[in-house]
Design a protein around this motif. Structure first.
Motif, short mmCIF file in Angstrom:
data_model
loop_
_atom_site.label_atom_id
_atom_site.label_comp_id
_atom_site.label_asym_id
_atom_site.label_seq_id
_atom_site.Cartn_x
_atom_site.Cartn_y
_atom_site.Cartn_z
N GLN A 132 0.83 -1.20 0.00
CA GLN A 132 0.00 0.00 0.00
C GLN A 132 0.86 1.25 0.00
O GLN A 132 1.81 1.36 0.76
N GLU A 133 0.55 2.16 -0.88
CA GLU A 133 1.29 3.43 -0.91
C GLU A 133 0.46 4.49 -0.21
O GLU A 133 -0.75 4.52 -0.32
N VAL A 134 1.11 5.36 0.48
CA VAL A 134 0.41 6.49 1.08
C VAL A 134 0.67 7.69 0.18
O VAL A 134 1.81 8.05 -0.05
N ILE A 135 -0.39 8.26 -0.36
CA ILE A 135 -0.21 9.36 -1.30
C ILE A 135 -0.50 10.67 -0.59
O ILE A 135 -1.48 10.80 0.12
N VAL A 136 0.36 11.61 -0.75
CA VAL A 136 0.18 12.91 -0.11
C VAL A 136 -0.11 13.94 -1.19
O VAL A 136 0.69 14.12 -2.10
N ILE A 137 -1.27 14.56 -1.11
CA ILE A 137 -1.62 15.58 -2.11
C ILE A 137 -1.55 16.93 -1.42
O ILE A 137 -2.31 17.20 -0.50
N GLN A 138 -0.64 17.77 -1.83
CA GLN A 138 -0.52 19.08 -1.21
C GLN A 138 -1.60 20.00 -1.75
O GLN A 138 -1.85 20.04 -2.95
N ASP A 139 -2.27 20.74 -0.85
CA ASP A 139 -3.23 21.74 -1.29
C ASP A 139 -2.47 22.97 -1.76
O ASP A 139 -1.51 23.38 -1.13
N THR A 140 -2.90 23.54 -2.86
CA THR A 140 -2.20 24.73 -3.32
C THR A 140 -2.71 25.93 -2.55
O THR A 140 -3.91 26.17 -2.48
N GLY A 141 -1.78 26.67 -1.98
CA GLY A 141 -2.16 27.87 -1.23
C GLY A 141 -2.40 29.03 -2.19
O GLY A 141 -2.16 28.92 -3.39
N PHE A 142 -2.90 30.14 -1.67
CA PHE A 142 -3.04 31.34 -2.50
C PHE A 142 -2.78 32.56 -1.63
O PHE A 142 -2.65 32.46 -0.41
N THR A 143 -2.65 33.70 -2.26
CA THR A 143 -2.28 34.92 -1.54
C THR A 143 -3.47 35.87 -1.47
O THR A 143 -4.16 36.06 -2.47
N VAL A 144 -3.69 36.44 -0.28
CA VAL A 144 -4.72 37.47 -0.16
C VAL A 144 -4.06 38.74 0.35
O VAL A 144 -2.98 38.70 0.94
N LYS A 145 -4.70 39.88 0.09
CA LYS A 145 -4.20 41.15 0.61
C LYS A 145 -4.96 41.49 1.86
O LYS A 145 -6.16 41.28 1.96
N ILE A 146 -4.23 42.02 2.87
CA ILE A 146 -4.87 42.42 4.12
C ILE A 146 -4.71 43.93 4.28
O ILE A 146 -3.59 44.47 4.17
N GLN A 147 -5.82 44.61 4.54
CA GLN A 147 -5.77 46.07 4.74
C GLN A 147 -6.21 46.34 6.19
O GLN A 147 -7.37 46.14 6.54
N ALA A 148 -5.26 46.77 7.03
CA ALA A 148 -5.60 47.09 8.43
C ALA A 148 -5.55 48.61 8.58
O ALA A 148 -4.77 49.28 7.89
N PRO A 149 -6.36 49.17 9.52
CA PRO A 149 -6.34 50.63 9.72
C PRO A 149 -4.94 51.11 10.09
O PRO A 149 -4.27 50.51 10.92
N GLY A 150 -4.51 52.18 9.40
CA GLY A 150 -3.23 52.79 9.75
C GLY A 150 -2.01 52.07 9.24
O GLY A 150 -0.88 52.42 9.57
N THR A 151 -2.18 51.01 8.41
CA THR A 151 -0.99 50.32 7.87
C THR A 151 -1.18 50.14 6.37
O THR A 151 -2.30 50.18 5.85
N GLU A 152 -0.07 49.93 5.68
CA GLU A 152 -0.12 49.66 4.24
C GLU A 152 -0.69 48.25 4.03
O GLU A 152 -0.45 47.36 4.85
N PRO A 153 -1.41 48.01 2.91
CA PRO A 153 -1.88 46.63 2.64
C PRO A 153 -0.66 45.70 2.49
O PRO A 153 0.38 46.11 1.96
N PHE A 154 -0.81 44.48 2.95
CA PHE A 154 0.30 43.52 2.80
C PHE A 154 -0.27 42.17 2.34
O PHE A 154 -1.46 41.88 2.52
N ASP A 155 0.61 41.37 1.72
CA ASP A 155 0.19 40.05 1.21
C ASP A 155 0.34 38.99 2.30
O ASP A 155 1.28 39.03 3.10
N LEU A 156 -0.58 38.02 2.27
CA LEU A 156 -0.51 36.91 3.23
C LEU A 156 -0.82 35.61 2.49
O LEU A 156 -1.82 35.53 1.78
N GLN A 157 0.10 34.66 2.62
CA GLN A 157 -0.10 33.34 1.98
C GLN A 157 -1.04 32.52 2.87
O GLN A 157 -0.80 32.37 4.06
#
Length: 1413
Positions: free
Chosen positions: A83-108
């Motif tokens: 028996q083989e154990v198969i590992v399938i990695q989920d592909t991540g994606f990037t979102v932008k976060i805008q917080a009050p008083g700071t520049e928007p930044f990317d988050l994986q």
């Protein structure tokens, strides 16, 4: 159920620790992955991948089905390998976060993450950490905190998430203040010193100047040798007798207080009056800034602002409307410039620290030393002290959790597939760690007198307590319950026996059978048992509740069909025999446990079992029974011996080892008879059976010395492997297919501090036995074969006549238990089985343990690791005296000196602990530090007239103290402790050693003991402090002064609880780990590495980011990275392993010392020479404190230091360490060992570099002689040595000629230039790899592999010869090398004996390699 804030996703998040720091954001951010299996059935992964290594993964709780229906058959092993154990990695994606008083930044992010996890990231990021009360919005829609990102419509790559400030509630305001307080204290180590909130110490960054990777400060390059200061402190040099304590906790410059505020506390004006509540006031804070400005602040629904209240005047009106801020940090930054500056600097430093220095450990680790730290004002700590806050999510005083419901509900969670099992295991682990923390806190409150008893009218020893839905009882014999079993001594032993039973039943994990949450706490001399409460049990008498078992040790017994059905499922893995006992009416009652085990159905309808103190059978060596004689092996050693209670049980590891041993005898006998039948078809006489029966009898009654040679591997109790006990000398035809060599690698569970869970939990029968159990009779259809099996079954004591099946009746020899007349024969069988098991312990297991120590496959460094090692062999600590006598009588005693010394130290400190326990019970709280310091003076100080300093008020108010006396649980004279003298204490220790361990300890004072047994006072201090929970001030103590005592009461800082609890396991992660091992064993290093990475993700998922099993996983990954040539990655993983070992095990735990050594090697390979030296010096210092210089492991450490110093051309220093290593190797491996030959060669190389050719020649000749005698002149090593000798001779001659020329012609001499070989870094690294057990073989041609391997194997085997006597040839595993190699054309293979991927250092197994072409 677990509260929502535990945010347990119904997914398989992959908390990959490699990415833990993610741009210095948070330890909680996780990537995620899906795991798919080719096996479509859910059980396949749990049942089958468990045996991918040919090993049943004893350590882990198996899937219920595979245990309950007994379907783990012999074939499952074969299937699972396909028996083989198969590992399938989920592909991540990037979102932008805008917080009050700071520049928007990317988050994986990953689709499997929850919104809550982005919240955690933002609360940890440097620029957004001061926000707690906010929502995340996508296109104006508020995201649900507990939604998975993949379920959110419209969320995709590049989406913008806005951080929107939300109105506060009282709870949110409290959370905010607590979070700000945590940020202000983030670099303060006081919580770690005080042992609160799962903080613990780590000092690695002191020696590495921060992070070792690219993010930290860059290290000096290896070629800048002139910048490296190589001189170690004086106390680290070989031969130094100094053992200073202060360097144990070096001062971290980051810990210098960076004050942001003087005071932050709740105001005395809380809570807001009704009219202010209606204006939105939630609470008031009182703050003193660094500039000494006193301000009062209102927390309102809209945020924080200054009000006009003072200390004595309440005026809630705003002082300045423009100061309203949503965050307390923003407000304080406006009113205090110093706060703004220091808070910014503090957060910069905080995010630069490695996440593993900041994450909480799952269980509290206490430090036995601490500096004097200032006690600062802290509103959160003050509030916590008087509320029942037990988890970060609880901020409302008085809120309690229904522990029993949480513990049982998590067990009931579905476990059909991997995500469900992960969710379940994660929930179980979380609740257990929370429960252990709550129970510890409650037990301390009980002993400190802060909890009201539920029976206040009773005598203090008999009182019971309920606090926070946990039931607490003291370890005293209440109402003479244990009178016949040993009174208070039995009452003290019963809770730990019960806990072992709870561990065993929890691990078997039968659906429908429930155990209580159980924690045993030793604190201030008292033993407290904390248990979750069965619903309804307090509403009725015990007699009415118990529907199975006995409440009076067997006088009255009841049974219940449902309990019999449930317990029947546990009887096979736990080796418990179904039996009948007589009740008070002489009627037989069926049981499937001991009579003490009680069954109670709670009001919730669940079937609970409790009082599991006799889960395992009695130990007859410590249970004298009239009219019963033990086996000759036991009698010869003076057994049976009187013990202070009658609850002495055999360990689960011993039962497993004994059953496997018997299985071998069974197979051997059956095979012998079948062979004889085949050979003499005509001659079937009874004599045949007689001779073979005699053979089995003699086998089972092996004498001690014989056993030590013969059954070294019946110790099937390595914590993670169910090793078949088949040894090369014992071939068994019947067994050839069913019992393969099940060697398995050291696995994460090994670090488990408490109880080795080696087959321990009985969670799954030993694969060698379980799978073969029922298999023997199926092929044997003809009567002759059946007769053979019948004879073999009878001879080994099997309860079945058709297959091998050994189980124990725990009620044998229990006082008051009677058996029906028709079971007399069965009872006699069981009695014999118990006698055989007791004899097996002393005749096989003790010699086997000593043999492991002799061949260095077991290398304990301190009391804890020694205890763990003997437990793994199934030996109880009460046999410590017997083990020491056995070592003392060995011919090779000199090579076991370190074991004897550690054993004596352990025995002395355990005896002192027993005395200390009763000593402390008579001490009032006000005199505690004086009493502890007096005891330590009597124990360790050379000052002969240690006098206790009684607190002055106690001397004055003697009458009052008499009146108060009985308030202390256990009573006793409150000042009796002051009369203890050193001579009396040491007399008591010697007497305790004789009475408890039956060992004659010849000592009348500490100095005499230290002198006679070669002990260190520092080591004794460490051992006694760890065992009793004492925390002392870190400073230099003058133990040897005869003019003043070593300790004063100011030196005793604290006394901590010693906690024992259940350790839930991550079974699927363990199986992935094994699958990775299997791949690596086949030579597919890359795939193996991926699977072990996946195991790491799963471990993270269950345990969080910090756990000892994750530490072992990281160490193995680092070793694989190193072997595959990825040195930076090896360094990164090993750094995490070191940090985790420091945090989860302790800064000077033997495992931490090993981790430091590995990290130093990888630092050297990465060119960070200065750091490598610092790490090695740290490891040497820790080892000196823990066990002193005279230890085999010190030789390896000194060889490492010597080689690195040689590399940086510090020849004189290098020689000091290498010569010390040579001396230790000669002592512990014998002067003819190949290790000694290698040591001679290393010393010769340094002398050559110094141009002292005569000394170099002398050492190389010694090495050459050893090689010639051990491996012959034709061997590669002998030839190398011979060549080097010739070269040295030429150099010596050339030097002499030059010198003669100078003497003869003076300044006119024409001098030939001499060759001085400066050390080459590559050659130094090659030698480092060799001494650390790693040998790289560059292979340009696959066809040469066989020859190379054969040579290396011969060399390795000869190294196992000790003093000329050849050790048994180790078993050999073949590894296939993946032809597609990460290094391109050149393939690299490795041979080493380190715990990596099936190479077990503990068993000294060797794995050879061939090419898979």
């Amino acid at each position: 159920m677990v509260s929502k804030t535990d945010n347990i996703p119904a997914s398989v998040p992959n908390c990959n620790t490699v990415d833990l720091a993610r741009d210095s954001e948070t330890a909680n951010s996780k990537e995620s992955s899906k795991i798919a299996l080719k096996d479509p059935c859910a059980r396949g992964h749990n049942g089958d991948t468990a045996v991918m290594n040919g090993d049943g993964g004893h350590d882990q709780a198996e899937d219920a089905d595979s245990k309950q229906d007994g379907s783990a058959d012999a074939e499952s092993g074969e299937d699972s390998n396909e028996q083989e154990v198969i590992v399938i990695q989920d592909t991540g994606f990037t979102v932008k976060i805008q917080a009050p008083g700071t520049e928007p930044f990317d988050l994986q992010v990953s689709p499997q993450e929850m919104v809550q996890e982005i919240h955690q990231v933002l609360m940890d990021r440097e620029d957004t950490c001061h926000r707690t009360c906010f929502s995340l919005q996508l296109d104006g829609n508020v995201l649900d905190n507990f939604a998975e990102l993949k379920s959110i419509e419209g969320l995709q790559e590049g989406s913008l998430l806005k951080v929107v400030e939300e109105p506060y509630t009282v709870r949110e305001a409290r959370i905010h203040v607590r979070h700000i307080r945590d940020l202000l204290k983030s670099l303060d180590p006081s919580d770690a010193y005080n042992g609160v909130d799962c903080n613990s110490l780590s000092f690695l960054s002191v020696f590495t100047d921060g992070d070792l990777g690219d993010t930290g400060k860059r290290k000096k390059k290896g070629n800048e040798l002139e910048q490296i200061d190589c001189t170690p402190p004086e106390h680290i040099l070989p031969g130094s007798k100094e053992r200073p304590l202060v360097p144990l906790q070096p001062q971290n410059k980051d810990w210098k207080p960076m004050q942001c505020l003087k005071v932050l506390t709740m105001s005395g004006w809380n809570p807001p009056p009704g009219n202010r509540k209606m204006h939105g006031d939630l609470m008031y804070l009182y703050i003193v800034t660094v500039e000494d400005r006193h301000v009062s602040i209102t927390a309102s629904t809209r945020g924080f602002y200054l009000n006009q209240s003072t200390t004595y005047t309440f005026n809630p009106k705003p002082a300045n409307h423009s100061f309203l801020s949503h965050s307390l940090v923003e407000l304080l930054s406006q009113i205090s410039p110093a706060f703004k500056k220091n808070f910014t600097a503090l957060q910069k430093k905080r995010v630069q620290r490695h996440p593993f220095e900041r994450i909480a450990t799952p269980f509290q680790v206490f430090s036995w030393t601490a500096p004097q730290i200032d006690h600062a004002m802290d509103c959160v700590r003050a509030e916590d002290a008087y509320t029942s806050r037990l988890g970060y999510e609880e901020h409302i005083p008085g809120q309690t959790r229904d522990w029993n419901e949480e513990l049982q509900t998590t067990r009931e969670l579905s476990r059909k597939n991997l995500p469900e099992r992960l969710l379940r295991e994660r929930a179980i682990f979380k609740v257990h760690s929370d429960f252990a923390a709550a129970a510890t806190r409650g037990a301390m409150a009980v002993i400190d007198g802060n909890v009201m008893a539920i029976n206040p009218g009773e005598e203090t020893r008999m009182q019971m307590f309920i606090w926070n839905n946990i039931f607490f009882s003291l370890g005293f014999d209440v109402r003479d319950h244990y009178r016949e079993l040993g009174g208070d001594a039995a009452a003290h032993a019963a809770p730990t026996n019960d806990l072992n039973g709870v561990r065993a039943y929890s691990a078997v994990d039968v659906e429908g059978l429930y155990t209580l949450g159980t924690v045993v706490v030793d604190y201030r001399g008292y033993r407290v048992t904390a248990q979750s409460i069965i619903p309804g049990i307090l509403e009725r008498e015990q007699e009415q509740s118990v529907i199975y078992g006995s409440i009076d040790f067997g006088k009255t017994v009841v049974s219940h069909p449902k309990y019999l059905e449930l317990l029947e499922k546990t009887s096979r893995p736990l080796k418990v025999q179904h039996h009948a006992v007589l009740n008070e009416n002489d009627a037989p009652v069926d049981l499937c446990s001991s009579v003490e085990c009680k069954g109670i159905i709670g009001n919730d309808g669940r079937h609970y079992i409790l009082d599991l103190l006799r889960t395992f059978p009695p130990d007859l060596n410590f249970l004298p029974v009239e009219g019963e004689e033990l086996a000759p092996e036991s009698q010869k050693l003076g057994f049976p011996r009187q013990h202070r209670h009658r609850l002495a049980c055999l360990r689960q590891e011993l039962i497993e080892a004994f059953v496997e041993h018997r299985y071998l005898l069974f197979m051997k006998m059956a095979a012998l008879q079948l062979m004889q039948q085949k050979a003499n078809k005509d001659n079937k006489t009874a004599a045949l059976q007689d001779t073979s029966a005699a053979d089995v009898q003699s086998e089972s009654k092996t004498q001690a010395p014989k056993a030590s040679e013969k059954v070294p591997e019946t110790t099937a109790a390595s914590p993670t492997s169910s090793e078949s006990t088949l040894t090369p000398e014992e071939p068994v035809e019947l067994n050839a297919t069913t019992a393969p060599d099940n060697s398995s690698p050291e696995a994460p569970a090994r670090q488990n501090a408490e109880i080795p869970t080696s087959n321990t939990n009985g969670t799954h029968e030993p694969s060698t036995v379980e799978r073969q159990n029922g298999e023997c009779d199926s092929p044997l259809e003809d009567p002759k074969s059946r007769e053979v099996v019948l004879n073999a079954c009878k001879a080994v004591g099997s309860i079945s006549n058709t297959s091998f099946d050994i189980r124990f009746n725990s009620d044998i020899f229990s006082p008051g238990v009677r058996f029906p007349d028709d079971s007399t024969e069965d009872i006699q069988k069981q009695k014999q089985l118990l006698k055989d098991a007791a004899a097996f312990l002393v005749s096989c297991q003790i010699p086997s343990f000593v043999k492991d120590c002799l061949d260095h496959s077991s290398l304990p460094m301190d009391g804890a690791t020694l205890t763990e090692a003997i437990h793994q062999h199934g030996i109880n600590v009460r046999y410590l005296g017997t083990v020491l006598e056995f070592v003392d009588n060995m011919p090779a005693k000199a090579q076991l000196e370190h074991i004897y010394r550690i054993g004596i130290s352990e025995l002395i400190t355990r005896c002192a602990k027993h005395i200390f326990k009763t000593y402390l019970q008579g001490v009032e709280l006000s005199a505690l530090s004086a009493a502890v310091s007096h005891f330590l003076n009597c124990f360790l100080s050379s000052f002969p007239d240690a006098v206790a300093h009684l607190p002055a008020d106690e001397l004055v108010s003697r009458r009052k103290s008499r009146k108060r006396r009985n308030r202390v649980p256990g009573g006793g004279d409150n000042t009796a402790w002051a009369s203890l003298t050193p001579s009396e204490l040491w007399k008591n220790i010697a007497s305790e050693a004789q009475n408890y361990y039956h060992f004659n300890l010849q000592c009348e004072s500490v100095d005499q003991t230290v002198e006679k047994y070669g002990l260190q006072k520092t080591t004794l201090l460490r051992e006694i402090s760890i065992k009793t929970g004492i925390q002392i001030l870190i400073k230099e103590y003058s133990f040897d002064s005869r003019h003043k005592p070593a300790f004063t009461e100011e030196d005793i800082l604290n006394i901590f609880p010693i906690v024992k609890h259940v350790n839930p396991k991550a079974s699927d992660a363990f199986h992935f780990f094994q699958s990775g091992q299997a791949k690596v064993q086949q030579g597919f290093l890359k795939e193996g590495c991926e699977l072990i990475n996946e195991a790491l993700n799963l471990f993270n998922n269950v345990y969080g980011a910090m756990h000892v099993e994750i530490c072992a996983c990281l160490r193995l990954l680092a070793r694989l990275n190193y072997i595959m040539g990825d040195h930076p990655e090896a360094l990164s993983n090993q750094q995490k392993a070191v940090l985790m070992s420091e945090r989860a095990l302790g800064i000077e735990h033997p495992n931490t010392i090993q981790e430091y050594m590995h990290l130093a090697l990888y630092c050297f390979a990465n060119g960070q020479l200065s750091t490598a030296l610092k790490l090695l010096y740290r490891a040497r210092y820790l080892m000196l404190v823990v066990c002193g210089e005279d230890h085999p492991e010190m030789a390896l450490l000194d060889s490492n230091i010597g080689l690195v110093l040689h590399g940086v051309m510090e020849y004189d220093l290098s020689l000091r360490f290498l010569e010390n290593a040579l001396a230790i190797h000669s002592k512990y491996h014998g002067p003819r060992s190949l290790k000694v030959a290698l040591s001679h060669h290393l010393v010769a190389r340094v002398y050559e570099s110094k141009a002292e050719f005569r000394s170099a020649l002398q050492h190389e000749k010694e090495g050459y002689t050893i090689y010639k005698n051990q491996v012959g002149e034709a061997h590669e090593k002998t030839k190398e040595s011979s060549e080097y000798l010739k070269y040295l001779t030429q150099q010596a001659v050339a030097l002499q000629r030059t010198m003669n020329e100078i003497y003869k012609n003076g300044s006119n001499a024409s001098i030939m230039p001499l060759k001085f070989t400066a050390p080459n870094m590559a050659s130094v690294l090659e030698q480092l790899n060799i001494i650390n057990g790693i040998i790289f073989i560059p292979l340009r041609c696959f066809c040469t592999v066989g020859a190379v391997v054969a040579q290396r194997l011969r060399l390795w085997v000869t190294d196992q010869k000790v003093g000329g006597s050849s050790a048994a040839l180790p078993r050999c595993h073949c590894w296939a090398l993946d032809p597609i190699c990460s290094r391109g054309a050149v393939s690299w293979l490795t041979l080493h004996s380190d715990p990596l991927a099936g190479i077990c250092e503990k068993k000294k197994e060797f794995h050879c390699i061939y090419a898979n072409v």
